[in-house]
Design an enzyme around this catalytic site. Structure first.
Site, PDB file in Angstrom:
ATOM      1  N   THR A 115       0.944  -1.092   0.073  1.00  0.00           N
ATOM      2  CA  THR A 115       0.094   0.005   0.012  1.00  0.00           C
ATOM      3  C   THR A 115       0.731   1.238  -0.027  1.00  0.00           C
ATOM      4  OG1 THR A 115      -1.937   1.169   1.026  1.00  0.00           O
ATOM      5  CG2 THR A 115      -0.267   0.035   2.648  1.00  0.00           C
ATOM      6  N   LYS A 152       3.961   1.417  -3.792  1.00  0.00           N
ATOM      7  CA  LYS A 152       3.302   0.608  -4.931  1.00  0.00           C
ATOM      8  C   LYS A 152       4.344   0.822  -6.234  1.00  0.00           C
ATOM      9  CE  LYS A 152      -1.531   0.506  -3.619  1.00  0.00           C
ATOM     10  NZ  LYS A 152      -2.704   0.777  -4.004  1.00  0.00           N
ATOM     11  N   GLY A 212      -3.953   9.689 -10.193  1.00  0.00           N
ATOM     12  CA  GLY A 212      -2.727   8.917  -9.305  1.00  0.00           C
ATOM     13  C   GLY A 212      -2.621   7.516  -9.724  1.00  0.00           C
ATOM     14  N   GLY A 224     -15.096   2.784  -0.478  1.00  0.00           N
ATOM     15  CA  GLY A 224     -14.309   1.679  -1.215  1.00  0.00           C
ATOM     16  C   GLY A 224     -13.928   0.409  -0.385  1.00  0.00           C
TER      17      GLY A 224
END
Length: 273
Positions: free
Chosen positions: A62, A66, A129, A239
């Site tokens: 995370t 990444k 992003g 999410g």
């Protein structure tokens, strides 16, 4: 000895991954242990290698690592290569295999769990992003009528759209360019909600019969979701489903069995109010 797995990030105290994978392991009878590692910024390779040296079998990755994981891997899936970022690693001998399940998890949550087909729909993603990069290819595979990336830095959105334009109807723009446009599905992939802020998106982009989806999870009714609600959007989601579904994809990749996600999503869901 149980097979070791971990998630690495910084900060990492908020992570739900050990809980999720612990529930998956219990439900599927897998002998594994899953921990959280607070990696050192600038020293990802050293920290990941240290975990691997202790017998680690795989890792979730995370923020902010990444891109570091992408660079460290010896083999990358086509999905990870197109995303330019990695959220899962698997160790096989000398090989470090890399995957990106973020977009797959998001798509599965929207299409399967929430029942919103992307095919033929107008889709807007706010932000350009890593989260957006991971979502683009899985979204385009669903054949939306149009997929638009809006970003503060217009050139970044346009460059990302140009990079993947061969895969479907995709374009990049600035927030000001959204005036007069309306979308069936609107995704907030910016970091604004993590700061309690609202991305500069006009309320007119939301189709009332559509879906507004906040990629951040566990924040309740964020400024983005509140704007959508005030605009008359009937379906709101955060999410948490994406989080659980991408975890299930990684679990299946590692262990060869895909766990059921419904109970975990229910346990982690925070009411949107």
């Amino acid at each position: 000895m149980s097979d070791p797995y971990a998630v690495i990030g910084n900060p990492i105290g908020h992570t739900k991954s050990p809980l999720i994978h612990g529930m998956f392991a219990e439900a599927t009878g897998q002998d594994m242990v899953y921990t959280a590692i607070e990696g050192r910024v600038g020293q990802f390779a050293e920290d990941a290698a240290a975990f691997r040296a202790t017998g680690g079998r795989g890792m979730n990755v995370t923020a902010p690592f990444k891109l570091d994981a992408f660079a460290w891997a010896t083999e990358r899936s086509a999905r990870a290569s197109l995303a330019g970022a990695v959220n899962a690693l698997k160790f096989e001998g000398e090989r470090v295999l890399a995957e990106n399940f973020d977009g797959v998890g998001l798509t599965r949550d929207v299409v399967d769990n929430l029942g919103f087909a992307l095919r033929g729909k107008r889709v807007l993603i706010l932000g350009a992003g890593g989260a957006t990069r991971g979502a683009l290819l899985p979204f385009l595979e669903q054949a939306p009528a149009e997929l638009v990336i809006a970003n503060r830095t217009v050139e970044k959105a346009q460059a990302l759209a140009h990079e993947l334009q061969a895969h479907g109807a995709l374009r990049g723009c600035g927030y000001a360019d959204l005036q007069g446009q309306r979308f069936d599905l609107v995704f907030n992939a910016t970091s604004a909600s993590l700061r309690g802020e609202l991305p500069p998106v006009p309320a007119t982009v939301f189709a009332p019969q559509g879906l507004a989806y906040e990629l951040a999870y566990g924040k309740g009714l964020t400024p983005f979701l509140r704007l959508a609600q005030q605009a008359g959007v009937q379906r709101l989601a955060d999410g948490v489903g994406m989080l659980v579904e991408q975890a299930a994809e990684a679990f299946d990749w590692w262990r060869g069995v895909r766990p059921d996600t419904a109970a975990v999503i229910t346990q982690l869901t925070v009411p949107l109010r």
